[in-house]
Enzyme design. Sequence first.
Site, PDB file in Angstrom:
ATOM      1  N   GLU A 111       2.126 -18.715 -12.667  1.00  0.00           N
ATOM      2  CA  GLU A 111       3.381 -18.436 -11.956  1.00  0.00           C
ATOM      3  C   GLU A 111       3.854 -19.675 -11.185  1.00  0.00           C
ATOM      4  O   GLU A 111       5.048 -20.001 -11.190  1.00  0.00           O
ATOM      5  CB  GLU A 111       3.149 -17.260 -11.012  1.00  0.00           C
ATOM      6  CG  GLU A 111       4.329 -16.844 -10.165  1.00  0.00           C
ATOM      7  CD  GLU A 111       3.920 -15.763  -9.184  1.00  0.00           C
ATOM      8  OE1 GLU A 111       4.206 -15.930  -7.977  1.00  0.00           O
ATOM      9  OE2 GLU A 111       3.312 -14.763  -9.611  1.00  0.00           O
ATOM     10  N   LYS A 143      -6.101 -12.301 -12.110  1.00  0.00           N
ATOM     11  CA  LYS A 143      -4.914 -12.296 -11.248  1.00  0.00           C
ATOM     12  C   LYS A 143      -4.695 -13.672 -10.623  1.00  0.00           C
ATOM     13  O   LYS A 143      -3.548 -14.135 -10.484  1.00  0.00           O
ATOM     14  CB  LYS A 143      -5.069 -11.238 -10.151  1.00  0.00           C
ATOM     15  CG  LYS A 143      -3.937 -11.212  -9.117  1.00  0.00           C
ATOM     16  CD  LYS A 143      -2.567 -10.990  -9.764  1.00  0.00           C
ATOM     17  CE  LYS A 143      -1.503 -10.551  -8.771  1.00  0.00           C
ATOM     18  NZ  LYS A 143      -1.295 -11.414  -7.625  1.00  0.00           N
ATOM     19  N   VAL A 192      -5.309  -4.024   2.459  1.00  0.00           N
ATOM     20  CA  VAL A 192      -5.160  -4.763   3.707  1.00  0.00           C
ATOM     21  C   VAL A 192      -5.229  -6.257   3.405  1.00  0.00           C
ATOM     22  O   VAL A 192      -5.498  -6.665   2.272  1.00  0.00           O
ATOM     23  CB  VAL A 192      -6.243  -4.368   4.735  1.00  0.00           C
ATOM     24  CG1 VAL A 192      -6.145  -2.891   5.059  1.00  0.00           C
ATOM     25  CG2 VAL A 192      -7.645  -4.705   4.232  1.00  0.00           C
ATOM     26  N   HIS A 227     -24.598 -45.490 -15.721  1.00  0.00           N
ATOM     27  CA  HIS A 227     -24.446 -44.070 -16.029  1.00  0.00           C
ATOM     28  C   HIS A 227     -24.638 -43.746 -17.505  1.00  0.00           C
ATOM     29  O   HIS A 227     -24.578 -42.585 -17.889  1.00  0.00           O
ATOM     30  CB  HIS A 227     -23.067 -43.588 -15.568  1.00  0.00           C
ATOM     31  CG  HIS A 227     -22.912 -43.582 -14.077  1.00  0.00           C
ATOM     32  ND1 HIS A 227     -23.649 -42.764 -13.252  1.00  0.00           N
ATOM     33  CD2 HIS A 227     -22.122 -44.315 -13.244  1.00  0.00           C
ATOM     34  CE1 HIS A 227     -23.307 -42.964 -11.998  1.00  0.00           C
ATOM     35  NE2 HIS A 227     -22.381 -43.914 -11.965  1.00  0.00           N
ATOM     36  N   HIS A 272      -3.173 -15.790 -13.256  1.00  0.00           N
ATOM     37  CA  HIS A 272      -1.782 -15.336 -13.387  1.00  0.00           C
ATOM     38  C   HIS A 272      -0.910 -16.034 -12.351  1.00  0.00           C
ATOM     39  O   HIS A 272       0.165 -16.561 -12.663  1.00  0.00           O
ATOM     40  CB  HIS A 272      -1.706 -13.820 -13.197  1.00  0.00           C
ATOM     41  CG  HIS A 272      -0.323 -13.289 -12.935  1.00  0.00           C
ATOM     42  ND1 HIS A 272       0.290 -13.401 -11.698  1.00  0.00           N
ATOM     43  CD2 HIS A 272       0.571 -12.665 -13.743  1.00  0.00           C
ATOM     44  CE1 HIS A 272       1.498 -12.869 -11.758  1.00  0.00           C
ATOM     45  NE2 HIS A 272       1.690 -12.405 -12.981  1.00  0.00           N
ATOM     46  N   ASN A 273      -1.372 -16.055 -11.104  1.00  0.00           N
ATOM     47  CA  ASN A 273      -0.581 -16.674 -10.040  1.00  0.00           C
ATOM     48  C   ASN A 273      -0.483 -18.177 -10.223  1.00  0.00           C
ATOM     49  O   ASN A 273       0.544 -18.784  -9.888  1.00  0.00           O
ATOM     50  CB  ASN A 273      -1.185 -16.343  -8.676  1.00  0.00           C
ATOM     51  CG  ASN A 273      -0.900 -14.916  -8.251  1.00  0.00           C
ATOM     52  OD1 ASN A 273      -0.608 -14.060  -9.078  1.00  0.00           O
ATOM     53  ND2 ASN A 273      -0.995 -14.643  -6.968  1.00  0.00           N
ATOM     54  N   SER A 328       0.104  -7.094  -9.854  1.00  0.00           N
ATOM     55  CA  SER A 328       1.241  -8.010  -9.837  1.00  0.00           C
ATOM     56  C   SER A 328       2.541  -7.258 -10.054  1.00  0.00           C
ATOM     57  O   SER A 328       2.599  -6.291 -10.808  1.00  0.00           O
ATOM     58  CB  SER A 328       1.089  -9.078 -10.925  1.00  0.00           C
ATOM     59  OG  SER A 328       2.203  -9.945 -10.916  1.00  0.00           O
ATOM     60  N   ARG A 330     -18.271 -47.190 -15.947  1.00  0.00           N
ATOM     61  CA  ARG A 330     -19.285 -46.422 -15.232  1.00  0.00           C
ATOM     62  C   ARG A 330     -20.686 -46.961 -15.525  1.00  0.00           C
ATOM     63  O   ARG A 330     -21.548 -47.029 -14.642  1.00  0.00           O
ATOM     64  CB  ARG A 330     -19.211 -44.938 -15.619  1.00  0.00           C
ATOM     65  CG  ARG A 330     -17.931 -44.244 -15.167  1.00  0.00           C
ATOM     66  CD  ARG A 330     -17.919 -42.766 -15.569  1.00  0.00           C
ATOM     67  NE  ARG A 330     -18.827 -41.987 -14.723  1.00  0.00           N
ATOM     68  CZ  ARG A 330     -19.894 -41.360 -15.155  1.00  0.00           C
ATOM     69  NH1 ARG A 330     -20.233 -41.419 -16.449  1.00  0.00           N
ATOM     70  NH2 ARG A 330     -20.657 -40.660 -14.334  1.00  0.00           N
ATOM     71  N   GLY A 355       0.813  -1.208   0.000  1.00  0.00           N
ATOM     72  CA  GLY A 355       0.000   0.000   0.000  1.00  0.00           C
ATOM     73  C   GLY A 355       0.849   1.261   0.000  1.00  0.00           C
ATOM     74  O   GLY A 355       0.555   2.234  -0.706  1.00  0.00           O
TER      75      GLY A 355
END
Length: 481
Positions: free
Chosen positions: A193, A186, A78, A456, A189-190, A132, A450, A18
């Site tokens: 990463e 985001k 925060v 199924h 993105h992580n 980022s 299945r 911040g």
Amino acid sequence: MTQQATAQIGVTGLAVMGRNLARNLARNGFTVAVHNRSPERTRSLVAEHGDEGTFVPSESLADFVGSLERPRAVIVMVKAGAPTDAVIDELVPLLEEGDIVVDAGNAHFADTRRREETLREHGLHFVGTGVSGGEEGALLGPSIMPGGSAESYQKLGPMFEKIAAQVDGVPCCQHVGPDGAGHFVKMVHNGIEYADMQLIAEAYDLLRAGLGATPAEIAEIFREWNTGELESFLIEITADVLAHTDAATGKAFVDVVLDQAEQKGTGRWTVQIALDLGIPITGIAEATFARSLSGHAGQREAARRTFGDAGEKWQVEDRDAFVEDVRRALLASKIVAYAQGFDQIRAGSREYHWDIDLGGTATIWRGGCIIRARFLDRIREAYDSQPELPTLLVAPYFAEAVSDGVPSWRRVVADSARAGVPTPAFSSSLAYFDALRAERLPAALIQGLRDNFGAHTYHRIDREGAFHTLWATADRSEVAG
């Protein structure tokens, strides 16, 4: 005493991110209101960096809000979760219709969607914004991924675009989409990463095991790779970390770091949401699980005592050829990780009606962010030329890169398996590639099983409709499902 309304934007929450974001805004000519629950942080920011621009400090949240021009724009920096909700609950009674609350933390996009809906009922704009680039990026130019309303971006856009990283004169910021779109992008993105770092770590492990090279020697290999197709921020800092010597012991830094990788949760969220969306992000998932496994020290020690070293002795005959094989395998696997990530963004965009521009997302990531890389320009070009591209892997540039790397990829995965060197991300990426291009998968048998135990049903290749075999009858006749 009420503050005069002179600040164009405010930041509440002045921990490192911040604080640096506020400084970045001030450095770029914006008048910035600043506030922190502990006033000492506000005072220290102004005392230490007041000469960088115009700050309007406040010790109470009411004065902080009062110092902002209408429509007010407040950035909340925060801790994600309950602390964010607590700050929002304090802010809302102080704000007026049309004001904007920006959450620039690592919030879960579902929380962002909830908050956006709640604040909309109060006539307020809530903008979940991915940021980022870490501490340095926040100060010098991050990649910024704002969600929220198009109306809120009219005020925020000029400020965010000015403080964002710039590549070829283009800001690494644009409006991603409504409500939780920014935090979703985001999150992915992580996730990418996570995969990128795991692949780099596996490449390092392979080079060390196969060549018997020192970390410093491997650092030079990564420096060379960073001059070509693999050029990226993570490859660059990998060379820095591997070349670093621990001052206390004189050993390679990487050899004195505990081999247990931690995580803050965004990779885990990415995998969980991919499962909900039905998108196979195998490279990201294996990278996330690899971090988890690294932390299970007791299990690892028990297995090591029980099984020892199960691999064959590894002797690389042609050093240069092996290094090139690992490079090609790393590039191909990285392409898979990015392809899977963009698949997930597309699926999320469709599920939540966000209309996210995939080429635009690649543009945002070209600078400032952790996964910035040379080939993001290629990703942008691929989606700009073919917005409905079925997978990034079939775009000409990436198809050629992967095809060229397949023989190397197979050698690396096979050799690592024989030598007992774990390569979960390399191996799963290759398996994904092979599954994606297979003419026929063994899923037909799974569907038959299945139907056998759970009725199924299944679909046939030769006619429409669902069917069920009466497995318990003598003739095992087939009926419509």
